[in-house]
Design an enzyme around this catalytic site. Structure first.
Site, PDB file in Angstrom:
ATOM      1  N   TYR A  43      -0.229  -7.698   3.679  1.00 33.88           N
ATOM      2  CA  TYR A  43      -0.836  -6.972   2.570  1.00 33.88           C
ATOM      3  C   TYR A  43      -2.063  -6.220   3.059  1.00 33.88           C
ATOM      4  O   TYR A  43      -3.168  -6.742   3.070  1.00 33.88           O
ATOM      5  CB  TYR A  43      -1.207  -7.938   1.450  1.00 33.88           C
ATOM      6  CG  TYR A  43      -1.768  -7.267   0.211  1.00 33.88           C
ATOM      7  CD1 TYR A  43      -1.066  -6.251  -0.431  1.00 33.88           C
ATOM      8  CD2 TYR A  43      -2.976  -7.673  -0.334  1.00 33.88           C
ATOM      9  CE1 TYR A  43      -1.560  -5.646  -1.581  1.00 33.88           C
ATOM     10  CE2 TYR A  43      -3.478  -7.083  -1.490  1.00 33.88           C
ATOM     11  CZ  TYR A  43      -2.767  -6.066  -2.106  1.00 33.88           C
ATOM     12  OH  TYR A  43      -3.271  -5.472  -3.243  1.00 33.88           O
ATOM     13  N   TYR A  86       4.265   0.885  -2.769  1.00 33.91           N
ATOM     14  CA  TYR A  86       3.243  -0.168  -2.869  1.00 33.91           C
ATOM     15  C   TYR A  86       3.864  -1.392  -3.529  1.00 33.91           C
ATOM     16  O   TYR A  86       4.264  -1.357  -4.690  1.00 33.91           O
ATOM     17  CB  TYR A  86       2.076   0.354  -3.698  1.00 33.91           C
ATOM     18  CG  TYR A  86       0.824  -0.476  -3.592  1.00 33.91           C
ATOM     19  CD1 TYR A  86      -0.140  -0.161  -2.641  1.00 33.91           C
ATOM     20  CD2 TYR A  86       0.592  -1.557  -4.435  1.00 33.91           C
ATOM     21  CE1 TYR A  86      -1.305  -0.910  -2.531  1.00 33.91           C
ATOM     22  CE2 TYR A  86      -0.558  -2.311  -4.329  1.00 33.91           C
ATOM     23  CZ  TYR A  86      -1.507  -1.980  -3.380  1.00 33.91           C
ATOM     24  OH  TYR A  86      -2.652  -2.733  -3.279  1.00 33.91           O
TER      25      TYR A  86
END
Length: 371
Positions: free
Chosen positions: A326, A275
């Site tokens: 994203y 992440y």
């Protein structure tokens, strides 16, 4: 090594992703529905076979089910935070294991760019401490790392450059122009010491996965990707300010547990999906999960360790949040599935058999997948 009862009890059999960019003509429902249709087609299923539904970032699971024509018997709507990509997958795996559903659709839709979404502002949880956004907290954490271990701003550049190289191999990535260390270092500061290319992208897009049991997967179109192990540790005692320990103890616990549960060691992994809302998060994850010693992540990534064709653990081969888009972890998991299927095209990791997904936040999570 534990004989975990849920090892390989669930698998991903379909993935779908939309284009990424700005699509004001659609919304989170439309983007999610598009991704779901692609995932259903990928799996070789019919929509009426979907009897489980988990949605994230989409305003209403009821409205989404109506849009998609679904009447599931198991339904959940998770909060919007990025940690819920992995948590949603864990919840689906648990539901499959206890018979709550046969085929679970997990759907993410985000129209943040066309809606000019502001990840920050005066009403956010970090405001009492004078912060303006999550980036400010991560900037403070990286400054702490620099002061404590002697790491440098340039260390972050090697993360951004590696992921941009991967994005250049991905036709769906938003950012495909070359990026050098020098260009990273000359970028404007957003929250010192973080610069422009240390920040993730805000885009519209949708991602969906279909999960089922290995027994049902045998009759489907795609070779299944197994969920071998997952683990989670929450640390909310510093939720509105930065963690001085950089989530290290929680990540260490997650690392021990996820490898034991999966029966797959760190050395057996062929790549990583980390992440990357900000470049420092990647380095915190590498240290916490034991890929390098504490304080050494900057040196660890300097010689191409994260790059395809160079490094031991190619990371975020799609370009990640920094260069693909994203999608708050969801597209990284879709990329893990494609890598383990051998369908990632020019960015394929050779002989890819096992991958690890890691999210380093105040909810540390990790999943190990295998083919």
């Amino acid at each position: 090594m534990s004989d975990w009862s849920l090892r390989d009890r669930a698998c991903v059999v379909g993935v779908g992703t939309t284009a990424y960019g700005s699509f004001p003509e659609s919304d989170a429902y439309g983007l999610g529905a598009d991704a779901l249709q692609r995932a259903v087609d990928d799996a070789g299923l019919k929509p009426e076979q979907i009897d489980g539904l988990i949605v994230s970032r989409i305003p209403s699971f009821e409205r989404f089910a109506e849009v998609a024509g679904l009447n599931p018997r198991f339904t959940m709507q998770t909060p919007v935070h990025g940690r819920f990509a992995s948590i949603s997958l864990e919840l689906a795996a648990n539901a499959l294991a206890c018979g709550e559903a046969k085929y679970v659709a997990l759907v993410y839709g985000n129209n943040g760019r066309s809606q000019r979404m502001n990840y920050g502002g005066g009403d956010a949880s970090w405001s009492p401490w004078g912060m303006t956004s999550p980036g400010a907290l991560h900037a403070m954490m990286w400054r702490h790392h620099m002061n404590r271990y002697g790491s440098r701003s340039e260390d972050l550049a090697h993360v951004a450059v590696a992921f941009r190289k991967h994005a250049m191999l991905n036709p769906d990535a938003v950012m495909r122009e070359p990026l050098t260390v020098e260009q990273h270092q000359s970028g404007r500061f957003i929250a010192d010491p973080l610069r422009l290319n240390d920040y993730c992208l805000i885009n519209d897009g949708g991602v969906a996965w279909i999960m089922t049991t290995p027994e049902r997967a045998r009759d489907l179109r795609r070779r299944p990707v197994f969920v071998s192990g997952y683990a989670r540790r929450d640390t909310y005692d510093n939720s509105s300010t930065f963690h001085p320990d950089l989530w290290h103890p929680a990540l260490q616990e997650v690392s021990r547990e996820v490898h034991a549960r999966a029966g797959i060691s760190r050395d057996e992994l062929n790549g990583l999906m980390i992440y990357d809302n900000f470049t420092p998060t990647v380095l915190f994850a590498l240290e916490g999960m034991g890929f390098c010693e504490r304080g050494e992540a900057g040196a660890f990534v300097r010689d191409g360790m994260l790059e395809l064709g160079r490094g031991r653990w190619p990371t975020n081969t799609s370009g990640g949040h920094l260069s693909e888009s994203y999608m708050q972890g969801w597209a990284l998991i879709a990329e893990a599935v494609r890598q383990l299927r051998g369908s990632a095209g020019e960015r394929q990791i050779p002989d890819c058999k096992a991958l690890q997904y890691i999210c380093a936040t105040n909810c540390a999570t990790s999943i190990i997948f295998r083919n």
